[in-house]
Motif scaffolding. Structure first.
Motif, PDB file in Angstrom:
ATOM      1  N   LEU A   1       9.994 -32.061  -6.211  1.00 34.61           N
ATOM      2  CA  LEU A   1      10.379 -32.663  -7.356  1.00 34.61           C
ATOM      3  C   LEU A   1       9.825 -32.258  -8.737  1.00 34.61           C
ATOM      4  CD1 LEU A   1      10.693 -36.400  -5.960  1.00 34.61           C
ATOM      5  CD2 LEU A   1      12.572 -34.927  -6.779  1.00 34.61           C
ATOM      6  N   LEU A   2       8.539 -32.189  -8.682  1.00 27.28           N
ATOM      7  CA  LEU A   2       7.699 -31.600 -10.066  1.00 27.28           C
ATOM      8  C   LEU A   2       8.539 -30.245 -10.246  1.00 27.28           C
ATOM      9  CD1 LEU A   2       4.118 -32.577  -9.268  1.00 27.28           C
ATOM     10  CD2 LEU A   2       5.747 -33.619 -10.904  1.00 27.28           C
ATOM     11  N   GLY A   3       8.558 -29.392  -9.442  1.00 26.87           N
ATOM     12  CA  GLY A   3       9.241 -28.103  -9.556  1.00 26.87           C
ATOM     13  C   GLY A   3      10.613 -27.941 -10.484  1.00 26.87           C
ATOM     14  N   THR A   4      11.386 -29.041  -9.795  1.00 24.60           N
ATOM     15  CA  THR A   4      12.722 -29.117 -10.250  1.00 24.60           C
ATOM     16  C   THR A   4      12.689 -29.551 -11.746  1.00 24.60           C
ATOM     17  OG1 THR A   4      13.669 -29.400  -8.103  1.00 24.60           O
ATOM     18  CG2 THR A   4      15.027 -30.269  -9.872  1.00 24.60           C
ATOM     19  N   PHE A   5      12.118 -30.827 -11.849  1.00 21.15           N
ATOM     20  CA  PHE A   5      12.109 -31.360 -13.264  1.00 21.15           C
ATOM     21  C   PHE A   5      11.295 -30.828 -14.116  1.00 21.15           C
ATOM     22  CE2 PHE A   5      14.117 -34.972 -10.476  1.00 21.15           C
ATOM     23  CZ  PHE A   5      15.206 -35.171 -11.100  1.00 21.15           C
ATOM     24  N   GLY A   6      10.009 -30.199 -13.690  1.00 23.67           N
ATOM     25  CA  GLY A   6       9.404 -29.496 -14.475  1.00 23.67           C
ATOM     26  C   GLY A   6       9.999 -28.463 -15.239  1.00 23.67           C
ATOM     27  N   PHE A   7      10.635 -27.665 -14.274  1.00 26.86           N
ATOM     28  CA  PHE A   7      11.280 -26.390 -14.864  1.00 26.86           C
ATOM     29  C   PHE A   7      12.425 -26.620 -15.688  1.00 26.86           C
ATOM     30  CE2 PHE A   7      13.861 -22.616 -15.370  1.00 26.86           C
ATOM     31  CZ  PHE A   7      12.966 -21.704 -15.141  1.00 26.86           C
ATOM     32  N   ALA A   8      13.274 -27.754 -15.610  1.00 25.19           N
ATOM     33  CA  ALA A   8      14.105 -28.277 -16.390  1.00 25.19           C
ATOM     34  C   ALA A   8      13.718 -28.612 -17.567  1.00 25.19           C
ATOM     35  CB  ALA A   8      15.035 -29.509 -15.878  1.00 25.19           C
ATOM     36  N   ALA A   9      12.610 -29.478 -17.617  1.00 25.69           N
ATOM     37  CA  ALA A   9      12.168 -29.771 -19.248  1.00 25.69           C
ATOM     38  C   ALA A   9      11.578 -28.596 -19.827  1.00 25.69           C
ATOM     39  CB  ALA A   9      10.791 -30.439 -18.730  1.00 25.69           C
ATOM     40  N   PHE A  10      10.975 -27.499 -19.019  1.00 24.93           N
ATOM     41  CA  PHE A  10      10.518 -26.217 -19.713  1.00 24.93           C
ATOM     42  C   PHE A  10      11.771 -25.554 -20.280  1.00 24.93           C
ATOM     43  CE2 PHE A  10       9.933 -21.483 -19.534  1.00 24.93           C
ATOM     44  CZ  PHE A  10       9.089 -21.402 -20.344  1.00 24.93           C
ATOM     45  N   TRP A  11      12.864 -25.485 -19.688  1.00 26.18           N
ATOM     46  CA  TRP A  11      14.266 -24.830 -20.289  1.00 26.18           C
ATOM     47  C   TRP A  11      14.687 -25.640 -21.354  1.00 26.18           C
ATOM     48  CZ3 TRP A  11      18.909 -24.123 -16.377  1.00 26.18           C
ATOM     49  CH2 TRP A  11      20.057 -23.563 -17.280  1.00 26.18           C
ATOM     50  N   VAL A  12      14.825 -27.115 -21.270  1.00 24.74           N
ATOM     51  CA  VAL A  12      15.060 -27.881 -22.222  1.00 24.74           C
ATOM     52  C   VAL A  12      14.075 -27.583 -23.593  1.00 24.74           C
ATOM     53  CG1 VAL A  12      15.356 -30.118 -23.375  1.00 24.74           C
ATOM     54  CG2 VAL A  12      16.268 -29.646 -21.159  1.00 24.74           C
ATOM     55  N   LEU A  13      12.933 -27.298 -23.411  1.00 21.27           N
ATOM     56  CA  LEU A  13      11.993 -27.227 -24.596  1.00 21.27           C
ATOM     57  C   LEU A  13      12.469 -25.775 -25.136  1.00 21.27           C
ATOM     58  CD1 LEU A  13       8.782 -28.927 -23.500  1.00 21.27           C
ATOM     59  CD2 LEU A  13      10.449 -29.754 -25.241  1.00 21.27           C
TER      60      LEU A  13
ATOM     61  N   ALA B   1      12.357 -21.730  -5.025  1.00 19.41           N
ATOM     62  CA  ALA B   1      12.115 -20.886  -3.757  1.00 19.41           C
ATOM     63  C   ALA B   1      10.740 -20.817  -3.534  1.00 19.41           C
ATOM     64  CB  ALA B   1      12.878 -19.504  -3.800  1.00 19.41           C
ATOM     65  N   TRP B   2       9.985 -20.658  -4.591  1.00 18.40           N
ATOM     66  CA  TRP B   2       8.300 -20.412  -4.530  1.00 18.40           C
ATOM     67  C   TRP B   2       7.779 -21.858  -4.143  1.00 18.40           C
ATOM     68  CZ3 TRP B   2       4.477 -21.102  -8.772  1.00 18.40           C
ATOM     69  CH2 TRP B   2       3.093 -20.490  -8.116  1.00 18.40           C
ATOM     70  N   MET B   3       8.354 -23.000  -4.799  1.00 17.09           N
ATOM     71  CA  MET B   3       7.814 -24.360  -4.454  1.00 17.09           C
ATOM     72  C   MET B   3       8.333 -24.820  -3.228  1.00 17.09           C
ATOM     73  SD  MET B   3       6.207 -25.481  -6.883  1.00 17.09           S
ATOM     74  CE  MET B   3       5.926 -24.457  -8.402  1.00 17.09           C
TER      75      MET B   3
ATOM     76  N   SER C   1       4.904 -32.209  -0.108  1.00 15.21           N
ATOM     77  CA  SER C   1       6.133 -31.049  -0.108  1.00 15.21           C
ATOM     78  C   SER C   1       7.298 -31.717  -0.947  1.00 15.21           C
ATOM     79  CB  SER C   1       6.312 -30.836   1.164  1.00 15.21           C
ATOM     80  OG  SER C   1       5.694 -30.326   2.243  1.00 15.21           O
ATOM     81  N   TRP C   2       7.654 -32.721  -0.887  1.00 17.91           N
ATOM     82  CA  TRP C   2       8.441 -33.641  -1.543  1.00 17.91           C
ATOM     83  C   TRP C   2       8.071 -33.642  -2.936  1.00 17.91           C
ATOM     84  CZ3 TRP C   2      13.520 -33.786  -0.184  1.00 17.91           C
ATOM     85  CH2 TRP C   2      13.695 -34.039   1.047  1.00 17.91           C
ATOM     86  N   LEU C   3       7.192 -34.060  -3.338  1.00 17.32           N
ATOM     87  CA  LEU C   3       6.320 -34.199  -4.575  1.00 17.32           C
ATOM     88  C   LEU C   3       6.391 -32.805  -5.462  1.00 17.32           C
ATOM     89  CD1 LEU C   3       5.449 -36.082  -6.681  1.00 17.32           C
ATOM     90  CD2 LEU C   3       3.076 -35.569  -6.001  1.00 17.32           C
ATOM     91  N   LEU C   4       6.158 -31.866  -4.726  1.00 20.35           N
ATOM     92  CA  LEU C   4       5.895 -30.481  -5.159  1.00 20.35           C
ATOM     93  C   LEU C   4       7.542 -29.998  -5.508  1.00 20.35           C
ATOM     94  CD1 LEU C   4       4.082 -28.300  -5.907  1.00 20.35           C
ATOM     95  CD2 LEU C   4       4.462 -27.290  -3.479  1.00 20.35           C
TER      96      LEU C   4
END
Length: 150
Positions: free
Chosen positions: A31-43, A64-66, A26-29
């Protein structure tokens, strides 16, 4: 009708509501959702040379979904986690966008530029890049994060 194995112990409250418990996954999901979306936004922002602050709202919905996928129980704790994760997305994305813009002028790759950008300079660049409309989108993302994550 399912019959539980005699060695399987479940609390009656959890068995009735069908709630899952929070695991390291749950924690890994989260963290991945948070930093993955931030990386997508930056790109996305660097590719089109624009802030795209409205993406913060989609980041809040993604978090919220994560949280739901991760099995977090509904309530104030999940809402607070959603708000905190959305704030991290906004800070990391703005830092990445600012450092990518400065790094491109200096011939640095985005990751190298992000490590060299200091907090004072980053704060100045983020203030210059975000308009009143951008701040309204970020405030809307905070509201969406709390409402969608609870």
């Amino acid at each position: 009708m399912t019959v539980a194995h005699p060695t399987e112990q479940r609390s009656p409250a959890r068995a009735d509501r069908g709630e899952r418990r929070v695991t390291p996954f749950s924690w890994l999901l989260l963290l991945l959702g948070t930093f993955g979306f931030a990386a997508f936004w930056v790109l996305f922002s660097v590719a089109y040379d624009h802030q795209f602050s409205w993406m913060a709202v989609f980041g809040a919905l993604d978090i919220a979904w994560m949280l739901r996928l991760g099995g977090w129980r509904p309530g104030p704790r999940r809402a607070a986690l959603g708000l905190a994760a959305t704030a991290v997305i906004v800070v990391v994305a703005n830092w990445g966008i600012a450092s990518s813009q400065v790094g491109a002028m200096l011939g640095l790759d985005p990751l190298e530029a992000a490590t060299k950008l200091g907090p004072n300079f980053a704060w100045t660049l983020i203030q210059l890049a975000n308009t009143g409309t951008d701040l309204a989108w970020l405030a809307a993302a905070a509201v969406v994060a709390v409402l969608a994550s609870r």
